[in-house]
Design a protein around this motif. Structure first.
Motif, PDB file in Angstrom:
ATOM      1  N   ARG A   1      39.597  43.199  46.032  1.00 12.18           N
ATOM      2  CA  ARG A   1      40.419  42.598  47.076  1.00 12.18           C
ATOM      3  C   ARG A   1      41.199  43.653  47.841  1.00 12.18           C
ATOM      4  O   ARG A   1      41.335  43.575  49.067  1.00 12.18           O
ATOM      5  CB  ARG A   1      41.388  41.570  46.474  1.00 12.18           C
ATOM      6  CG  ARG A   1      40.782  40.185  46.435  1.00 12.18           C
ATOM      7  CD  ARG A   1      41.816  39.120  46.182  1.00 12.18           C
ATOM      8  NE  ARG A   1      41.527  38.608  44.848  1.00 12.18           N
ATOM      9  CZ  ARG A   1      42.403  38.464  43.868  1.00 12.18           C
ATOM     10  NH1 ARG A   1      43.656  38.746  44.060  1.00 12.18           N
ATOM     11  NH2 ARG A   1      42.036  38.024  42.705  1.00 12.18           N
ATOM     12  N   GLN A   2      41.702  44.652  47.127  1.00 14.21           N
ATOM     13  CA  GLN A   2      42.434  45.732  47.792  1.00 14.21           C
ATOM     14  C   GLN A   2      41.512  46.487  48.757  1.00 14.21           C
ATOM     15  O   GLN A   2      41.912  46.791  49.883  1.00 14.21           O
ATOM     16  CB  GLN A   2      42.994  46.718  46.757  1.00 14.21           C
ATOM     17  CG  GLN A   2      44.234  46.242  46.068  1.00 14.21           C
ATOM     18  CD  GLN A   2      44.774  47.307  45.124  1.00 14.21           C
ATOM     19  OE1 GLN A   2      44.025  48.034  44.489  1.00 14.21           O
ATOM     20  NE2 GLN A   2      46.096  47.385  45.044  1.00 14.21           N
TER      21      GLN A   2
ATOM     22  N   PRO B   1      36.199  40.952  35.588  1.00 25.07           N
ATOM     23  CA  PRO B   1      37.530  41.181  35.021  1.00 25.07           C
ATOM     24  C   PRO B   1      38.579  41.250  36.128  1.00 25.07           C
ATOM     25  O   PRO B   1      38.284  41.631  37.264  1.00 25.07           O
ATOM     26  CB  PRO B   1      37.397  42.534  34.312  1.00 25.07           C
ATOM     27  CG  PRO B   1      35.927  42.721  34.104  1.00 25.07           C
ATOM     28  CD  PRO B   1      35.243  41.967  35.207  1.00 25.07           C
ATOM     29  N   ALA B   2      39.806  40.899  35.786  1.00 18.97           N
ATOM     30  CA  ALA B   2      40.884  40.810  36.782  1.00 18.97           C
ATOM     31  C   ALA B   2      41.104  42.132  37.512  1.00 18.97           C
ATOM     32  O   ALA B   2      41.333  42.140  38.727  1.00 18.97           O
ATOM     33  CB  ALA B   2      42.174  40.361  36.103  1.00 18.97           C
ATOM     34  N   ASP B   3      41.023  43.251  36.797  1.00 19.11           N
ATOM     35  CA  ASP B   3      41.272  44.532  37.455  1.00 19.11           C
ATOM     36  C   ASP B   3      40.186  44.847  38.479  1.00 19.11           C
ATOM     37  O   ASP B   3      40.470  45.370  39.560  1.00 19.11           O
ATOM     38  CB  ASP B   3      41.402  45.668  36.444  1.00 19.11           C
ATOM     39  CG  ASP B   3      40.160  45.847  35.580  1.00 19.11           C
ATOM     40  OD1 ASP B   3      39.441  44.855  35.352  1.00 19.11           O
ATOM     41  OD2 ASP B   3      39.917  46.986  35.118  1.00 19.11           O
ATOM     42  N   VAL B   4      38.949  44.486  38.176  1.00 19.60           N
ATOM     43  CA  VAL B   4      37.844  44.719  39.116  1.00 19.60           C
ATOM     44  C   VAL B   4      38.008  43.824  40.342  1.00 19.60           C
ATOM     45  O   VAL B   4      37.830  44.259  41.483  1.00 19.60           O
ATOM     46  CB  VAL B   4      36.486  44.479  38.426  1.00 19.60           C
ATOM     47  CG1 VAL B   4      35.340  44.526  39.422  1.00 19.60           C
ATOM     48  CG2 VAL B   4      36.280  45.485  37.297  1.00 19.60           C
ATOM     49  N   GLU B   5      38.372  42.572  40.101  1.00 24.35           N
ATOM     50  CA  GLU B   5      38.572  41.634  41.208  1.00 24.35           C
ATOM     51  C   GLU B   5      39.742  42.086  42.096  1.00 24.35           C
ATOM     52  O   GLU B   5      39.648  42.064  43.324  1.00 24.35           O
ATOM     53  CB  GLU B   5      38.833  40.229  40.663  1.00 24.35           C
ATOM     54  CG  GLU B   5      38.821  39.162  41.715  1.00 24.35           C
ATOM     55  CD  GLU B   5      38.967  37.765  41.136  1.00 24.35           C
ATOM     56  OE1 GLU B   5      39.507  36.908  41.845  1.00 24.35           O
ATOM     57  OE2 GLU B   5      38.525  37.543  39.994  1.00 24.35           O
ATOM     58  N   PHE B   6      40.815  42.521  41.469  1.00 26.13           N
ATOM     59  CA  PHE B   6      41.993  42.990  42.216  1.00 26.13           C
ATOM     60  C   PHE B   6      41.633  44.211  43.060  1.00 26.13           C
ATOM     61  O   PHE B   6      41.993  44.286  44.236  1.00 26.13           O
ATOM     62  CB  PHE B   6      43.130  43.306  41.240  1.00 26.13           C
ATOM     63  CG  PHE B   6      44.373  43.808  41.912  1.00 26.13           C
ATOM     64  CD1 PHE B   6      45.180  42.938  42.632  1.00 26.13           C
ATOM     65  CD2 PHE B   6      44.736  45.147  41.835  1.00 26.13           C
ATOM     66  CE1 PHE B   6      46.326  43.394  43.259  1.00 26.13           C
ATOM     67  CE2 PHE B   6      45.874  45.614  42.461  1.00 26.13           C
ATOM     68  CZ  PHE B   6      46.683  44.735  43.174  1.00 26.13           C
ATOM     69  N   GLU B   7      40.912  45.148  42.455  1.00 26.78           N
ATOM     70  CA  GLU B   7      40.507  46.353  43.181  1.00 26.78           C
ATOM     71  C   GLU B   7      39.600  46.000  44.357  1.00 26.78           C
ATOM     72  O   GLU B   7      39.723  46.565  45.443  1.00 26.78           O
ATOM     73  CB  GLU B   7      39.757  47.283  42.214  1.00 26.78           C
ATOM     74  CG  GLU B   7      40.011  48.740  42.437  1.00 26.78           C
ATOM     75  CD  GLU B   7      39.373  49.564  41.337  1.00 26.78           C
ATOM     76  OE1 GLU B   7      38.200  49.931  41.502  1.00 26.78           O
ATOM     77  OE2 GLU B   7      40.066  49.829  40.337  1.00 26.78           O
TER      78      GLU B   7
END
Length: 174
Positions: free
Chosen positions: A110-111, A102-108
């Motif tokens: 990357r952060q 999911p996008a939120d997991v991928e974004f986290e």
């Protein structure tokens, strides 16, 4: 006749029931199933159920005919449900997990990776080099010590110090 079958498993009484009700049940099933093979199989199952359950028949609750045709109808309903039940397809997209997180997991993720890279940039070069050799090149501590001409204790202490600095730097960002 049915009472004799239920009480003493009288084979002659069952044969008489079978001769009388078998063709009627088959015709009923053929009308419902529109398939002679299925009708024959369902008639056989019905008459087998009559043989096995004859002791459960209660004349106060209805006639022999109603009881037998209720068994037949229930068996047909069960067969219909089994036939119409969808088969499990493990390749159905509903059952296959997504390849993409999911996008939120991928974004986290990357952060976190960015924070780790920034924290690694603050390390002294000798500690950073040891971390890269140990974790990116998967070299053992003894291999690193031999390659760099350092004592094993020095390699271990520099890696331990690097971890402590990374942990401190990452904790500051949370």
């Amino acid at each position: 006749m049915l009472a004799a079958v239920g009480q003493s498993k009288d084979i002659e009484a069952f044969e008489a029931l079978f001769r009388h009700y078998g063709p009627r049940v088959r015709a009923y099933m053929a009308k419902l199933a529109r398939d002679n093979q299925a009708a024959e199989e369902l008639m056989q199952e019905t008459m087998l159920a009559v043989w096995n359950k004859a002791h459960q028949f209660d004349p106060a609750r209805g006639s022999v005919s109603s009881w037998i045709f209720t068994i037949a109808r229930n068996l047909r309903t069960d067969a219909y449900r089994k036939e119409k039940r969808p088969t499990f397809d493990p390749t159905d997209p509903a059952f296959v997990p997504d390849d993409v997180p999911p996008a939120d997991v991928e974004f986290e993720g990357r952060q976190q990776a960015d924070r780790l890279h920034r924290a690694m940039e603050t390390l002294p070069s000798e500690q950073l080099e040891l971390l890269k050799l140990a974790f990116f090149n998967e070299a053992s501590h003894s291999t690193i010590a031999a390659k760099l001409g350092l004592p094993m204790g020095t390699v271990k202490s520099r890696i331990r110090l690097a971890f402590a600095k990374l942990r401190a730097a990452l904790e500051d960002h949370t």
